[in-house]
Design a protein around this motif. Sequence first.
Motif, PDB file in Angstrom:
ATOM      1  N   VAL A  97     -42.229  11.519  -8.857  1.00 36.99           N
ATOM      2  CA  VAL A  97     -43.180  10.879  -9.527  1.00 36.99           C
ATOM      3  C   VAL A  97     -42.964   9.721 -10.378  1.00 36.99           C
ATOM      4  N   ALA A  98     -41.770   9.951 -10.920  1.00 36.84           N
ATOM      5  CA  ALA A  98     -41.285   9.008 -11.816  1.00 36.84           C
ATOM      6  C   ALA A  98     -40.236   7.899 -11.152  1.00 36.84           C
ATOM      7  N   CYS A  99     -40.041   7.988  -9.979  1.00 39.12           N
ATOM      8  CA  CYS A  99     -39.374   7.006  -9.258  1.00 39.12           C
ATOM      9  C   CYS A  99     -39.430   5.647  -9.583  1.00 39.12           C
ATOM     10  N   LYS A 100     -38.596   4.598  -9.701  1.00 50.07           N
ATOM     11  CA  LYS A 100     -38.759   3.206  -9.987  1.00 50.07           C
ATOM     12  C   LYS A 100     -39.095   2.588  -8.700  1.00 50.07           C
ATOM     13  N   ASN A 101     -38.708   3.274  -7.543  1.00 52.70           N
ATOM     14  CA  ASN A 101     -39.058   2.516  -6.117  1.00 52.70           C
ATOM     15  C   ASN A 101     -40.578   2.430  -6.256  1.00 52.70           C
ATOM     16  N   ILE A 102     -41.001   1.449  -5.843  1.00 50.72           N
ATOM     17  CA  ILE A 102     -42.740   1.373  -5.709  1.00 50.72           C
ATOM     18  C   ILE A 102     -42.973   2.008  -4.288  1.00 50.72           C
ATOM     19  N   GLU A 103     -42.189   1.784  -3.370  1.00 48.63           N
ATOM     20  CA  GLU A 103     -43.040   2.313  -1.995  1.00 48.63           C
ATOM     21  C   GLU A 103     -42.969   3.906  -2.031  1.00 48.63           C
ATOM     22  N   VAL A 104     -41.577   4.084  -2.839  1.00 51.41           N
ATOM     23  CA  VAL A 104     -41.556   5.819  -2.887  1.00 51.41           C
ATOM     24  C   VAL A 104     -42.741   6.299  -3.671  1.00 51.41           C
ATOM     25  N   LYS A 105     -42.891   5.826  -4.792  1.00 49.65           N
ATOM     26  CA  LYS A 105     -44.014   6.004  -5.667  1.00 49.65           C
ATOM     27  C   LYS A 105     -45.413   6.446  -5.046  1.00 49.65           C
ATOM     28  N   LYS A 106     -45.692   5.320  -4.382  1.00 48.35           N
ATOM     29  CA  LYS A 106     -46.996   5.195  -3.801  1.00 48.35           C
ATOM     30  C   LYS A 106     -47.112   6.315  -2.627  1.00 48.35           C
ATOM     31  N   LEU A 107     -46.054   6.797  -1.950  1.00 49.36           N
ATOM     32  CA  LEU A 107     -46.054   7.620  -1.203  1.00 49.36           C
ATOM     33  C   LEU A 107     -46.088   9.125  -1.675  1.00 49.36           C
ATOM     34  N   VAL A 108     -45.499   9.272  -2.900  1.00 42.40           N
ATOM     35  CA  VAL A 108     -45.470  10.418  -3.627  1.00 42.40           C
ATOM     36  C   VAL A 108     -46.928  10.655  -4.051  1.00 42.40           C
ATOM     37  N   TYR A 109     -47.615   9.754  -4.693  1.00 38.99           N
ATOM     38  CA  TYR A 109     -49.019   9.893  -4.998  1.00 38.99           C
ATOM     39  C   TYR A 109     -50.047  10.180  -3.803  1.00 38.99           C
ATOM     40  N   VAL A 110     -49.745   9.637  -2.779  1.00 38.35           N
ATOM     41  CA  VAL A 110     -50.484  10.137  -1.432  1.00 38.35           C
ATOM     42  C   VAL A 110     -50.074  11.546  -1.388  1.00 38.35           C
ATOM     43  N   TYR A 111     -48.949  12.100  -1.394  1.00 37.26           N
ATOM     44  CA  TYR A 111     -48.829  13.571  -1.219  1.00 37.26           C
ATOM     45  C   TYR A 111     -49.500  14.341  -2.330  1.00 37.26           C
ATOM     46  N   LEU A 112     -49.552  13.754  -3.806  1.00 35.51           N
ATOM     47  CA  LEU A 112     -50.036  14.563  -4.843  1.00 35.51           C
ATOM     48  C   LEU A 112     -51.390  14.680  -4.443  1.00 35.51           C
ATOM     49  N   VAL A 113     -52.107  13.518  -4.324  1.00 37.27           N
ATOM     50  CA  VAL A 113     -53.651  13.674  -4.095  1.00 37.27           C
ATOM     51  C   VAL A 113     -54.004  14.587  -2.976  1.00 37.27           C
ATOM     52  N   ARG A 114     -53.213  14.860  -2.111  1.00 39.82           N
ATOM     53  CA  ARG A 114     -53.347  15.832  -1.002  1.00 39.82           C
ATOM     54  C   ARG A 114     -53.280  17.510  -1.673  1.00 39.82           C
ATOM     55  N   TYR A 115     -51.975  17.718  -2.386  1.00 44.22           N
ATOM     56  CA  TYR A 115     -51.934  19.094  -2.762  1.00 44.22           C
ATOM     57  C   TYR A 115     -52.129  19.311  -4.437  1.00 44.22           C
ATOM     58  N   ALA A 116     -52.425  18.264  -4.980  1.00 46.26           N
ATOM     59  CA  ALA A 116     -52.590  18.679  -6.332  1.00 46.26           C
ATOM     60  C   ALA A 116     -53.689  19.701  -6.758  1.00 46.26           C
TER      61      ALA A 116
ATOM     62  N   ASN B  36     -48.375  -2.583 -12.201  1.00 44.83           N
ATOM     63  CA  ASN B  36     -48.780  -2.699 -10.714  1.00 44.83           C
ATOM     64  C   ASN B  36     -50.149  -2.074 -10.507  1.00 44.83           C
ATOM     65  N   GLN B  37     -51.393  -2.960 -10.010  1.00 44.94           N
ATOM     66  CA  GLN B  37     -52.562  -1.905  -9.877  1.00 44.94           C
ATOM     67  C   GLN B  37     -52.667  -1.096  -9.100  1.00 44.94           C
ATOM     68  N   LEU B  38     -51.834  -1.141  -7.732  1.00 50.58           N
ATOM     69  CA  LEU B  38     -51.750   0.035  -6.958  1.00 50.58           C
ATOM     70  C   LEU B  38     -51.167   1.398  -7.561  1.00 50.58           C
ATOM     71  N   ILE B  39     -50.309   1.179  -8.484  1.00 47.23           N
ATOM     72  CA  ILE B  39     -49.902   2.686  -8.943  1.00 47.23           C
ATOM     73  C   ILE B  39     -50.980   3.077  -9.999  1.00 47.23           C
ATOM     74  N   ARG B  40     -51.601   1.864 -10.862  1.00 51.96           N
ATOM     75  CA  ARG B  40     -52.664   2.421 -11.760  1.00 51.96           C
ATOM     76  C   ARG B  40     -53.761   3.172 -11.228  1.00 51.96           C
ATOM     77  N   ALA B  41     -54.066   2.590 -10.100  1.00 52.56           N
ATOM     78  CA  ALA B  41     -55.009   3.254  -9.188  1.00 52.56           C
ATOM     79  C   ALA B  41     -54.733   4.659  -8.686  1.00 52.56           C
ATOM     80  N   SER B  42     -53.672   4.607  -8.216  1.00 49.66           N
ATOM     81  CA  SER B  42     -52.962   5.904  -7.527  1.00 49.66           C
ATOM     82  C   SER B  42     -52.749   6.949  -8.668  1.00 49.66           C
ATOM     83  N   ALA B  43     -52.609   6.601  -9.923  1.00 49.07           N
ATOM     84  CA  ALA B  43     -52.189   7.525 -10.842  1.00 49.07           C
ATOM     85  C   ALA B  43     -53.743   8.106 -11.006  1.00 49.07           C
ATOM     86  N   LEU B  44     -54.568   7.159 -11.305  1.00 48.84           N
ATOM     87  CA  LEU B  44     -55.987   7.705 -11.722  1.00 48.84           C
ATOM     88  C   LEU B  44     -56.458   8.648 -10.458  1.00 48.84           C
TER      89      LEU B  44
END
Length: 963
Positions: A70-89, A111-119
């Motif tokens: 979840v703390a990966c610096k790669n934006i593409e990886v982080k976005k997909l990690v957030y997709v996964y976490l929304v499903r299983y959190a 990045n607004q995508l990261i802010r929105a995904s985190a929320l």
Amino acid sequence: CTGGGIDRRPQTHLHACDELPLSLCRHDDLKEMLDSNKDSLKLEAMKRIVAMIARGKNASDLFPAVVKNVACKNIEVKKLVYVYLVRYAEEQQDLALLSISTFQRGLKDPNQLIRASALRVLSSIRVPIIVPIMMLAIKEAASDMSPYVRKTAAHAIPKLYSLDSDQKDQLIEVIEKLLADKTTLVAGSVVMAFEEVCPERIDLIHKNYRKLCNLLIDVEEWGQVVIINMLTRYARTQFLSPNQNVSEAAGSGTSPEPDFSQPTSLVKRKPYVMDPDHRLLLRNTKPLLQSRNAAVVMSVAQLYFHLAPKAEVGVIAKALVRLLRSHSEVQYVVLQNVATMSIKRRGMFEPYLKSFYIRSTDPTQIKILKLEVLTNLANETNISTILREFQTYIRSMDKDFVAATIQAIGRCATNIGKVRDSCLNGLVQLLSNRDELVVAESVVVIKKLLQMQPSQHSEIIKHMAKLIDNIQVPMARASILWLIGEYCEHVPKIAPDVLRKMAKSFTSEEDIVKLQVINLAAKLYLTNSKQSKLLTQYVLNLAKYDQNYDIRDRARFIRQLIVPTEKSGALSKYAKKLFLAQKPAPILESSFKDRDHFQLGSLSHLLNAKAVGYQELPDWPSEAPDPSVRNVEVLATLLGGTDLASVTVHPVLLFSFFLTEPETMSGSESDSGSESGSGSDSEEEDEDDEDDEESEDQLEEKEEKKKRRKEAARKGSLESGCRAKTEHAMISPVFGTVKTFELLHRMTGEGLSVEYYFSRQPFAPDSRMVAVQFQISNNTAADVKSIRVQEPKLLSGMRVQEFKEIESLAPGETISVAMGIDFCDSTQAASFQLCTHTRQFYVSVQPPVGELMAPVFMSENEFKKEQGKLTGMSEITEKLTLPDKCQSDHVIVQQVTTAANVSRVPCGSDKEYRFAAKTVSSGSLILITLEKKSGNSAQLTINSEKMLIGTMLVKDIIQALTQ
């Protein structure tokens, strides 16, 4: 769920083993990939995991391995990690809680995508202990500069409210703040939150009512449905009914019907003067009847039905009839609502009578609903046409449909007196039909019709009595016996003979028939005891020992009531009043009558029962509420000024305007560690802080280093040439290309067919390549194996990144794969071989010129500055005439952005439209200016170093605007 930056369809490179049941071995491989130090392996693993989730497979045991990234610096990886976490959190709350600090840092990400995904992930962890953190995050996101983040905050509000309703007061404050938002992207989401949390706080809508009405046309379709439904209920509480006269509105508040028994000249009716805000709502929703979305059309239709004057409701008929060409599911919902409307507003659907004729391909439920509508629309003018149509329906093989048709004929006969006799004669003819169901249903309907005028139809009763030996359907036999018993005085010679026949077969009859035989015997005993006394006693004795207790009880009851004895003599004198009493004729009416008390288009209306969460449609007020509550100070409007938030754009444009790619939204973040950069601000600040503590020589040395770094940066920027233009921020595509091209026909491909389209999404492995999406279908009866690309024949400079080999494609299966092609800013085709395990096919992909570019963000000043550099031979100007349909801002923007993958640049003039993009391969700027002149004339200007691209783009845009 992650915004426009990610295609929700799985576009991963899947192996054949992915189709097998999940194994521990493969999960171990994924865990190793997630634990590696290479971002490419992590990205591949996350793509495969998200693809597994999309196919409905369980990937919850990978949660610990995924959450570590979840703390990966790669934006593409982080976005997909957030997709996964929304499903299983919600399922893995304990592990998700360990990452709370990471999500909080994500809320501050540039990045607004990261802010929105985190929320989004944070609001998906349903643990009461983090409610304060969620509340703080929502409040901060509600003030975020990005409308996409504010939209996500609005979606998080109902989640928090369902978790802790005690936070309602604070959430209402956030909703009030978001309701004042000027952007169309937020409007629908915040209204949804309002409906979920505080629908009773109508005062929050007052000052935003006019803004919502004006923004409605530009809101996304989902938001339009939500806002229209809310405004329907709002209008029913704030305005008077438009179908009452002025004296009623100003008087007692009641709305009695006018006395039409008086001469027309004596009936004084003044038209009700509609509230301007009421008219504003009707005017701004009317264009949405042309929406391509069925839900939007249905929402506007119900709004007009519940709010509009009777004279104006008819405008919705054409739009609803258009929806009858949609899928059967859409037809079913629309016909349910049309059936309700056609009862009270019959006239508006009469011109479209033929649109409700039944087709042989219609499902049974659709047929029955169309029958309902046709029956509601029947009148003396069109009844002959409708009855002829019904006659053809009776020949159908669908038994349920035939039964419904016969019932519809009965309803028409009931409602229209002049065709009652002809309908009865037609139904009598059906009694000789070979189909028992047709005969049975005809008998039941005839029974109801004869109750209206029995004395005139003794011949029909006699004819039905003759059929008692042939009709075997229990309900039909019971109906005939009831008719003969009820009107036995009209057929005194036939009734006893029918009872004799039924007494013979009494023991073998169905229970419903036995009960009617007992009733017939009782009525004949009371009216013609000489002929039927012995038969009645015989039937009662048979019934006395029947296996069904209902029949035994009925027989004992009737014997005591009609057969005089010493004890029951007092009761027998009341038997005639009980059995031979005149019975009211049944009322054949529509099952949709009075269903309009449910709001049309709602689930409750569809089910004809109150569903969970349904909000009642309020009654009209008796007195007009104070209209001044909506008189708020008009904001700077969305049409003027150069402020970004005050520029009116299409909602899709607005969405893409703020959805920037991660590496560009973060400003200098990606360059902060680059040696060619000028150094980060933090470094300079640290150095400045230490200046006081260091010697003068050290200061001079550091100043010299700064100068050298700045000089190196200046030289590097000059040497980079056209690549320097890539400093302009790339943003997400405005409109996805919907046009598909055929790559391989199924005849040429021996059953294998391939289509491709340009997704306008960035190609993640190489940003200089254009992403091309392929849809590969197997139309054969056998598996197609080893589908791959090989031997590309490319022009000089072109490059291709092939999709991974598809191991096997099952019969009838379609798979989507992505491929990257560097066209070198040329429309020349890229040719290659598409191979299977048995054949090779030579194919080629040729891009339209508008797909060779990507949209970039530019301010008005930047646009003018860059345009000033691209003059002379880099400027192409053409004059054109805009058709009438291309006079609105929305249409012009849509046509230009459909022809080319560009983004709109804010402009202070309402006569000028500006768009910006850069070529994908070389990064050369493409600047487009469309300026309206007098009348319909306009001037199109394109500035670009790529003269050939500019020339071709001019032709495509002119064609798009003038076709």
